[in-house]
Design a protein around this motif. Structure first.
Motif, short mmCIF file in Angstrom:
data_model
loop_
_atom_site.label_atom_id
_atom_site.label_comp_id
_atom_site.label_asym_id
_atom_site.label_seq_id
_atom_site.Cartn_x
_atom_site.Cartn_y
_atom_site.Cartn_z
N ASP A 6 14.62 12.12 -5.56
CA ASP A 6 15.71 11.50 -4.80
C ASP A 6 15.27 11.20 -3.37
N PHE A 7 14.52 12.13 -2.79
CA PHE A 7 14.03 11.92 -1.43
C PHE A 7 13.06 10.75 -1.39
N LYS A 8 12.18 10.66 -2.37
CA LYS A 8 11.21 9.56 -2.41
C LYS A 8 11.92 8.21 -2.54
N LEU A 9 12.96 8.13 -3.35
CA LEU A 9 13.71 6.88 -3.49
C LEU A 9 14.38 6.49 -2.18
N LEU A 10 14.96 7.49 -1.50
CA LEU A 10 15.60 7.22 -0.22
C LEU A 10 14.57 6.78 0.81
N ARG A 11 13.42 7.41 0.81
CA ARG A 11 12.36 7.04 1.75
C ARG A 11 11.96 5.59 1.58
N ARG A 12 11.77 5.16 0.34
CA ARG A 12 11.38 3.78 0.09
C ARG A 12 12.48 2.80 0.51
N LYS A 13 13.72 3.22 0.35
CA LYS A 13 14.85 2.36 0.75
C LYS A 13 14.89 2.19 2.27
N LEU A 14 14.71 3.29 2.99
CA LEU A 14 14.80 3.24 4.45
C LEU A 14 13.53 2.72 5.11
N ASP A 15 12.39 2.87 4.44
CA ASP A 15 11.10 2.43 5.00
C ASP A 15 10.31 1.67 3.93
N PRO A 16 10.75 0.46 3.56
CA PRO A 16 10.12 -0.26 2.45
C PRO A 16 8.67 -0.67 2.69
N THR A 17 8.25 -0.74 3.95
CA THR A 17 6.86 -1.14 4.25
C THR A 17 5.97 0.06 4.56
N ASN A 18 6.50 1.28 4.39
CA ASN A 18 5.73 2.52 4.64
C ASN A 18 5.25 2.64 6.08
N LYS A 19 6.10 2.19 6.98
CA LYS A 19 5.77 2.23 8.41
C LYS A 19 5.48 3.64 8.90
N PHE A 20 6.20 4.63 8.37
CA PHE A 20 6.10 5.99 8.89
C PHE A 20 5.13 6.88 8.11
N LEU A 21 4.36 6.28 7.21
CA LEU A 21 3.38 7.07 6.44
C LEU A 21 1.99 6.96 7.07
N ASN A 22 1.34 8.10 7.22
CA ASN A 22 -0.08 8.11 7.58
C ASN A 22 -0.88 8.43 6.31
N PRO A 23 -2.21 8.48 6.35
CA PRO A 23 -2.97 8.73 5.12
C PRO A 23 -2.58 10.02 4.40
N TYR A 24 -2.35 11.07 5.16
CA TYR A 24 -1.97 12.36 4.57
C TYR A 24 -0.64 12.25 3.83
N LEU A 25 0.35 11.64 4.46
CA LEU A 25 1.67 11.52 3.85
C LEU A 25 1.68 10.52 2.70
N THR A 26 0.85 9.50 2.80
CA THR A 26 0.71 8.54 1.70
C THR A 26 0.26 9.26 0.43
N GLU A 27 -0.70 10.15 0.57
CA GLU A 27 -1.19 10.91 -0.58
C GLU A 27 -0.15 11.95 -1.02
N LEU A 28 0.52 12.55 -0.05
CA LEU A 28 1.52 13.57 -0.38
C LEU A 28 2.61 13.01 -1.28
N PHE A 29 3.08 11.80 -0.96
CA PHE A 29 4.16 11.16 -1.71
C PHE A 29 3.65 10.26 -2.84
N ASN A 30 2.32 10.20 -3.01
CA ASN A 30 1.71 9.38 -4.06
C ASN A 30 2.11 7.91 -3.93
N GLU A 31 1.98 7.39 -2.72
CA GLU A 31 2.28 5.99 -2.45
C GLU A 31 0.98 5.19 -2.33
N LYS A 32 1.08 3.89 -2.33
CA LYS A 32 -0.10 3.04 -2.22
C LYS A 32 -0.62 3.04 -0.79
N LYS A 33 -1.94 3.08 -0.64
CA LYS A 33 -2.55 3.03 0.67
C LYS A 33 -2.49 1.63 1.23
N THR A 34 -2.49 1.54 2.56
CA THR A 34 -2.49 0.24 3.23
C THR A 34 -3.67 0.15 4.16
N THR A 35 -3.95 -1.04 4.62
CA THR A 35 -5.09 -1.25 5.51
C THR A 35 -4.78 -0.88 6.96
#
Length: 441
Positions: A408-437
């Motif tokens: 539920d938290f992951k779904l809410l996160r994607r809704k509030l931050d659809p471009t993953n603005k607030f994810l760094n490499p560590y958090l990207t891996e933590l939430f199993n999201e796609k990496k960005t450049t």
């Protein structure tokens, strides 16, 4: 607002470094909104005291420490509203000056409030610090401001959010009238303190246990509310107790090379610094909170349900006392207690919880510190949860099994931050999201 370009961010322990494109120092909510709005990737940091790789690693960074004003008091409601960069010690001093207190405080006072809340910081014998929020402003990924109160369902997601739903801007805390604690401290064998936990939690207003691995001993600290005018026979123990950190540093200096030295050092430190009793009184802040952390160290902390803690403790103790074991643990292991709540990413979601800290006094060699691996394996096996601001290896696959509201938290996160603005490499891996450049190294 100040801006520095193309530099290197270094953590407090100097074991995490990242390049950045722009670093902003802000002092107003409007400046914070502007930076968030105009950034593709951004993280916020305070005093850099997290052992987790959570605060940096993006092209844009915001130093929040100058965003530190006390904005208002409400005497009727006993609330205080502050900016999220305020240091905990400054907040508590302001609260106590009003004759109030926040009933559960962490054991260190040099952290920023925003970082403390985002990572689920807690004390003992109460709730998470974030549970005392009655209202907050959060800056969303598009730079807009959203006000959330404790009447909103969203508050249970925002209270502990790792800074990935938005940036906490202003926070209002509910306080209580200040009280005085009569503190008693002293050593006990494991066979005595372990079975008495529930009894003591009912009897005392404050309970904390510093466990001394490899000694079969714990150092028990209890606190009872008393009239502030009550006279007690103060006993702060021998004067040399203030040198414990220095002694620890000397005794653990080569423990990364010869781990077995730790068992000997612990026995010496117990006899020298944990074998005497103490008695004193003061406010919760005065009597129980560390006012500084004298040297860098690395921390892991795991939480488990109160009911099964004795089982987990005995398994951990048995494991580290084996001759084949490589996990010789520096002292002390901090045992604290947190009341159940409804926050999605809280360690105490729907259950009373025991937390157990694990410290490496040699920050530079913490990557090879076997104790972090052992405590994680044992606690995860029993459904334990890691402290968000401290060291752990678990990621999405493991966390989804121990956090009921993880998806539920992951779904809410994607809704509030659809471009993953607030994810760094560590958090990207933590939430199993796609990496960005836009992640920096």
């Amino acid at each position: 607002m100040k801006q520095n370009n193309n530099g290197v961010w270094v953590s407090w322990n100097e074991n995490v470094t990242y390049n950045y494109k722009s670093l902003y120092t802000i002092s107003t909510e409007q400046e914070l909104q502007e930076v968030v709005k105009n950034s593709q990737k951004i993280r916020i940091f305070g005093n850099k005291q997290s052992s987790a790789d959570i605060a940096s690693g993006t092209e844009n960074l915001v130093d929040i420490k100058d965003y530190n004003k006390i904005l208002s008091y409400n005497n009727t409601e006993q609330t205080i509203t502050v900016q999220s960069g305020i240091i905990l010690g400054d907040l508590i001093e302001a609260v106590e000056a009003k004759g109030w207190c926040i009933p559960c405080l962490p054991d260190i006072n040099t952290i920023t409030i925003g970082g403390a809340l985002a990572t689920g910081t807690h004390g003992t014998s109460g709730k998470l610090l974030s549970e005392y929020i009655t209202e907050c402003n959060i800056i969303l990924a598009d730079g807009s401001l959203k006000k959330i109160t404790d009447k909103d369902d969203l508050i249970n997601a925002v209270r502990v959010s790792l800074g990935v739903l938005g940036v906490l801007s202003t926070i209002t805390f509910k306080c209580e009238p200040i009280y005085t604690l009569h503190i008693k401290e002293g050593p006990e064998s494991d066979a005595i303190w372990l079975p008495k936990i529930k009894e003591r939690l009912k009897k005392h207003d404050f309970l904390r246990i510093l466990w001394i691995p490899h000694t079969d001993k714990g150092y028990v600290i209890t606190g009872d509310k008393i009239d502030p005018n009550t006279e007690i026979k103060e006993d702060l123990g021998p004067k040399y107790l203030k040198h414990r950190r220095t002694a620890s540093k000397i005794l653990y200096k080569y423990s990364h090379v010869f781990p077995w030295i730790t068992a000997i050092a612990n026995k010496l430190l117990y006899r020298g610094f944990f074998s005497s009793t103490k008695e004193h009184k003061g406010s919760l802040y005065q009597a129980t909170v560390t006012k500084s952390r004298g040297s860098t160290l690395e921390l892991a902390e795991w939480t488990i349900g109160l009911d099964i803690f004795p089982t987990v403790f005995e398994e951990l103790k048995s494991e580290i006392n084996k001759w084949s074991n490589k996990s010789f643990i520096h002292i002390p292991m901090d045992v604290r207690f947190v009341h159940k709540d409804k926050s999605w990413l809280s360690y105490a979601y729907k259950k009373d919880t025991v937390t157990m800290g694990c410290v490496s006094r040699n920050a530079a060699t913490a990557d090879t510190y076997e104790a972090f691996k052992s405590i994680e394996n044992i606690f995860l096996k029993h459904g334990g949860k890691p402290h968000w601001a401290k060291r752990f290896k678990a990621k999405d696959a493991e966390l989804s099994k121990v956090y009921e509201k993880w998806d539920d938290f992951k779904l809410l996160r994607r809704k509030l931050d659809p471009t993953n603005k607030f994810l760094n490499p560590y958090l990207t891996e933590l939430f199993n999201e796609k990496k960005t450049t836009n992640d920096f190294t």
